[in-house]
Design an enzyme around this catalytic site. Structure first.
Site, PDB file in Angstrom:
ATOM      1  N   LYS A 189      35.380  -1.747   8.247  1.00 32.03           N
ATOM      2  CA  LYS A 189      34.552  -2.530   7.307  1.00 32.03           C
ATOM      3  C   LYS A 189      35.389  -2.898   6.080  1.00 32.03           C
ATOM      4  O   LYS A 189      36.457  -2.307   5.859  1.00 32.03           O
ATOM      5  CB  LYS A 189      33.337  -1.708   6.870  1.00 32.03           C
ATOM      6  CG  LYS A 189      32.517  -1.124   7.997  1.00 32.03           C
ATOM      7  CD  LYS A 189      31.587  -2.119   8.659  1.00 32.03           C
ATOM      8  CE  LYS A 189      30.888  -1.428   9.819  1.00 32.03           C
ATOM      9  NZ  LYS A 189      29.854  -2.181  10.460  1.00 32.03           N
TER      10      LYS A 189
HETATM   11  C1  LIG Z   1      28.706  -1.332  11.074  1.00 33.76           C
HETATM   12  C2  LIG Z   1      27.313  -1.761  10.842  1.00 33.76           C
HETATM   13  C3  LIG Z   1      26.246  -0.838  10.729  1.00 33.76           C
HETATM   14  C4  LIG Z   1      26.401   0.614  11.040  1.00 33.76           C
HETATM   15  O1  LIG Z   1      27.382   1.288  10.346  1.00 33.76           O
HETATM   16  P1  LIG Z   1      28.016   2.653  10.963  1.00 33.76           P
HETATM   17  O2  LIG Z   1      28.739   3.240   9.802  1.00 33.76           O
HETATM   18  O3  LIG Z   1      28.914   2.257  12.074  1.00 33.76           O
HETATM   19  O4  LIG Z   1      26.887   3.510  11.413  1.00 33.76           O
HETATM   20  C5  LIG Z   1      24.993  -1.321  10.427  1.00 33.76           C
HETATM   21  N1  LIG Z   1      24.763  -2.631  10.244  1.00 33.76           N
HETATM   22  C6  LIG Z   1      25.743  -3.544  10.351  1.00 33.76           C
HETATM   23  C7  LIG Z   1      25.424  -4.976  10.125  1.00 33.76           C
HETATM   24  C8  LIG Z   1      27.042  -3.151  10.673  1.00 33.76           C
HETATM   25  O5  LIG Z   1      28.005  -4.074  10.782  1.00 33.76           O
END
Ligand SMILES: *Cc1c(COP(=O)(O)O)cnc(C)c1O
Length: 355
Positions: free
Chosen positions: A191
């Site tokens: 991210k």
């Molecule tokens: C990555 C993501 C999540 C979940 O995050 P994690 O840390 O992997 O549990 C939720 N919503 C969106 C839009 C994402 O891209």
């Protein structure tokens, strides 16, 4: 070249991150150590909200937000169909019903017109309580909150901002994570702001929600850790991950500048070849992904792959086509379906040189 180059970023920060990790190893407060609270203060200040509460991952962040809003069976929760599975999964996990909404063709985000249509339909049918809108800041671009807030107000709905991909984006200078009643993010390594494992956070200006979330994340604790006043979960951010994030957050604004330079470069270079991303006036993106649309996606990706350029598709399958949700969605989502068939993403990170 790499799609997301975490190795170069680590090399750049190695001394600082290593020192921070060693500090945690020395003091030994691996759970809820001082770095967790230091990071929460930094996050709240960066986003411009009263409360930042870290947790184990972005999926838990959504679940904790829904626990605070008391989402339950019989509730209708509106979310985009073109998103990562967790957005809708957590709704179903809370035993509520996700109501999928089509996308805006130019921003890829939830379409306000279709959102209003879906809300009116649920209200007219009278079977579910329309309670919450989850807007997703897809690929780094904040959703259309000016419109979504109007709709939420009109129908008395709450808003959760899923900014797992949007951390760092803005609308008129207001940062992602500060929209809606509660916002959630993820620190998954890929991210825009990632740690070296799983991590997440929740943002809110509401004291009552913040108190509930702080309790829910540690087994529903009361004022004393062993006095459990409600049923919660175990969802804490490890102190080592917080230490890593402290150093990464310090350089995050500089990384955002680099990501934006790269995105502008791509857009100039490829605007005649593919449909390049649209950033509405007054908005900025954190470029979780640089996503183009092409009618010859598979051959374009193959051609790039042959030149050593990695590409990815986010997302080939909309929520309404996921097997886990196939039992109740019979609607048409023309824009989202088209996106799922035409989008692909180019390498994006702050350590790429323009050539
Ligand atoms: C990555 C993501 C999540 C979940 O995050 P994690 O840390 O992997 O549990 C939720 N919503 C969106 C839009 C994402 O891209």
């Amino acid at each position: 070249m790499q799609f997301i180059d975490l190795e170069s970023q680590y090399k750049h920060l190695k001394e600082k991150i290593d020192a921070r990790i060693h500090k945690v190893l020395d003091h030994g407060a691996y759970i809820m150590g001082p770095e967790v609270f230091e990071l929460e203060d930094m996050l709240a200040e960066y986003v411009g909200v009263k409360h930042a509460i870290t947790c184990a991952n972005g999926t838990d962040a959504l679940t904790l937000a829904m626990m605070a809003l008391d989402i339950k069976e019989g509730d209708a929760v509106f979310c985009p169909t073109f998103t990562f599975f967790a957005t809708a999964e957590t709704v179903a996990f809370a035993r509520a019903t996700p109501i999928f909404v089509d996308s805006d063709a130019s921003t890829f985000n939830i379409c306000p017109e279709d959102l209003e249509r879906k809300i009116e339909k649920v209200i007219k049918e009278g079977k579910l309580n329309a309670t919450v809108i989850i807007a997703v800041d897809l690929f780094g671009l904040p959703a259309n909150y000016p419109q979504i807030e109007k709709i939420a107000k009109k129908y008395s709905l709450k808003i959760i901002e899923d900014t797992a991909q949007g951390f760092g984006g803005t609308i008129e200078g207001k940062k992602a994570g500060s929209f809606g009643d509660i916002a959630t993010t993820s620190f998954f390594p890929a991210k825009p702001l990632g740690c070296y494992g799983d991590g997440g956070a929740i943002f809110t200006n509401n004291d009552e929600y913040a108190e509930l979330i702080r309790s829910y994340r540690v087994h529903g604790k009361g004022s004393d850790k062993y006095d459990n006043v409600r049923i919660g979960v175990n969802s804490r951010l490890d102190t080592i991950q917080a230490a890593i994030l402290i150093e990464k957050l310090k350089i995050f604004p500089d990384e955002l500048i680099k990501r934006n330079e790269l995105a502008s470069h791509y857009s100039v270079k490829y605007k005649d070849k593919w449909i390049v991303p649209t950033i509405p006036e007054g908005y900025t993106s954190s470029w979780a992904q640089y996503t183009v649309r092409s009618n010859s996606r598979e051959s374009d990706m193959k051609m790039l792959g042959e030149q050593g350029i990695p590409t990815m598709v986010y997302y080939r399958t909309c929520m309404h086509k996921q097997t886990a949700f196939s039992h109740f969605q019979i609607e048409e989502f023309p824009v989202a379906d088209d996106l799922s068939e035409t989008v692909f993403s180019l390498p994006m990170h702050a350590y790429m040189t323009l050539d």
